[in-house]
Write a protein that holds these residues in place. Structure first.
Motif, mmCIF file in Angstrom:
data_model
loop_
_atom_site.group_PDB
_atom_site.id
_atom_site.type_symbol
_atom_site.label_atom_id
_atom_site.label_comp_id
_atom_site.label_asym_id
_atom_site.label_seq_id
_atom_site.Cartn_x
_atom_site.Cartn_y
_atom_site.Cartn_z
ATOM 1 N N THR A 55 0.836 -1.203 0.000
ATOM 2 C CA THR A 55 0.000 0.000 0.000
ATOM 3 C C THR A 55 0.871 1.253 0.000
ATOM 4 O OG1 THR A 55 -1.797 -1.148 1.125
ATOM 5 C CG2 THR A 55 -1.810 1.259 1.250
ATOM 6 N N GLU A 76 -3.267 3.508 -2.101
ATOM 7 C CA GLU A 76 -4.436 2.957 -1.409
ATOM 8 C C GLU A 76 -5.253 1.969 -2.245
ATOM 9 O OE1 GLU A 76 -5.216 3.385 1.824
ATOM 10 O OE2 GLU A 76 -3.339 4.503 2.003
ATOM 11 N N ARG A 77 -5.124 2.027 -3.560
ATOM 12 C CA ARG A 77 -5.875 1.078 -4.399
ATOM 13 C C ARG A 77 -5.462 -0.361 -4.122
ATOM 14 N NH1 ARG A 77 -4.989 3.483 -10.263
ATOM 15 N NH2 ARG A 77 -2.940 3.628 -9.344
ATOM 16 N N VAL A 78 -4.245 -0.555 -3.667
ATOM 17 C CA VAL A 78 -3.744 -1.904 -3.375
ATOM 18 C C VAL A 78 -3.971 -2.169 -1.885
ATOM 19 C CG1 VAL A 78 -1.741 -3.418 -3.346
ATOM 20 C CG2 VAL A 78 -2.050 -1.800 -5.224
ATOM 21 N N ASN A 79 -5.030 -2.921 -1.592
ATOM 22 C CA ASN A 79 -5.384 -3.234 -0.214
ATOM 23 C C ASN A 79 -5.330 -4.758 -0.050
ATOM 24 O OD1 ASN A 79 -6.549 -3.672 2.287
ATOM 25 N ND2 ASN A 79 -8.040 -2.020 2.046
ATOM 26 N N CYS A 131 -5.128 -3.971 -9.545
ATOM 27 C CA CYS A 131 -5.456 -2.783 -8.756
ATOM 28 C C CYS A 131 -4.883 -1.524 -9.387
ATOM 29 C CB CYS A 131 -4.947 -2.934 -7.319
ATOM 30 S SG CYS A 131 -5.821 -4.152 -6.358
ATOM 31 N N GLY A 153 -6.693 -0.417 -12.237
ATOM 32 C CA GLY A 153 -8.065 -0.053 -11.952
ATOM 33 C C GLY A 153 -9.063 -1.138 -12.275
ATOM 34 N N ARG A 198 -9.533 -4.064 -10.468
ATOM 35 C CA ARG A 198 -9.874 -4.789 -9.250
ATOM 36 C C ARG A 198 -11.005 -5.676 -9.421
ATOM 37 N NH1 ARG A 198 -10.230 -2.209 -3.585
ATOM 38 N NH2 ARG A 198 -9.215 -3.895 -2.631
#
Length: 99
Positions: free
Chosen positions: A58, A63-66, A94, A97, A99
């Motif tokens: 992260t 933050e897109r990679v959780n 992620c 985009g 996901r």
């Protein structure tokens, strides 16, 4: 090789490098990180190590990679069998985009 393949290769390389920060000296461990390398069996990492790695991912990718959220969606057997390639693919999705 397509642009997507290049991006996935680059993402894998970054994920492997960041993983090296947790694992330590891979030469001493006698392990080469490949797409098929497992976190538990090959690298001997525990769930707490994956939580630490989630934070590193992260921090690096945003933050897109959780990863913690992603891991929570998996069954225990799936978490135990996670391969580095699985995480790299997740990160690539992620970042793109998808996901």
């Amino acid at each position: 090789m397509t642009t997507k393949d290049t991006a996935e290769d680059t993402t894998f390389g970054t994920v492997a490098r960041l993983l090296g920060e947790i694992v330590g000296d891979l030469d001493i461990l006698g392990v080469e990180i490949t797409r098929e390398t497992t976190f538990h069996e090959d690298l001997g990492l525990e769930s707490i190590d994956l939580v630490t790695f989630a934070g590193i991912l992260t921090e690096h990718f945003g933050e897109r990679v959780n990863l913690a959220e992603h891991l929570a969606e998996l069954e225990l057997d799936e978490v135990i069998g996670l391969r580095v390639g699985d995480i790299a693919d997740y990160v690539a999705r992620c970042v793109a985009g998808e996901r």
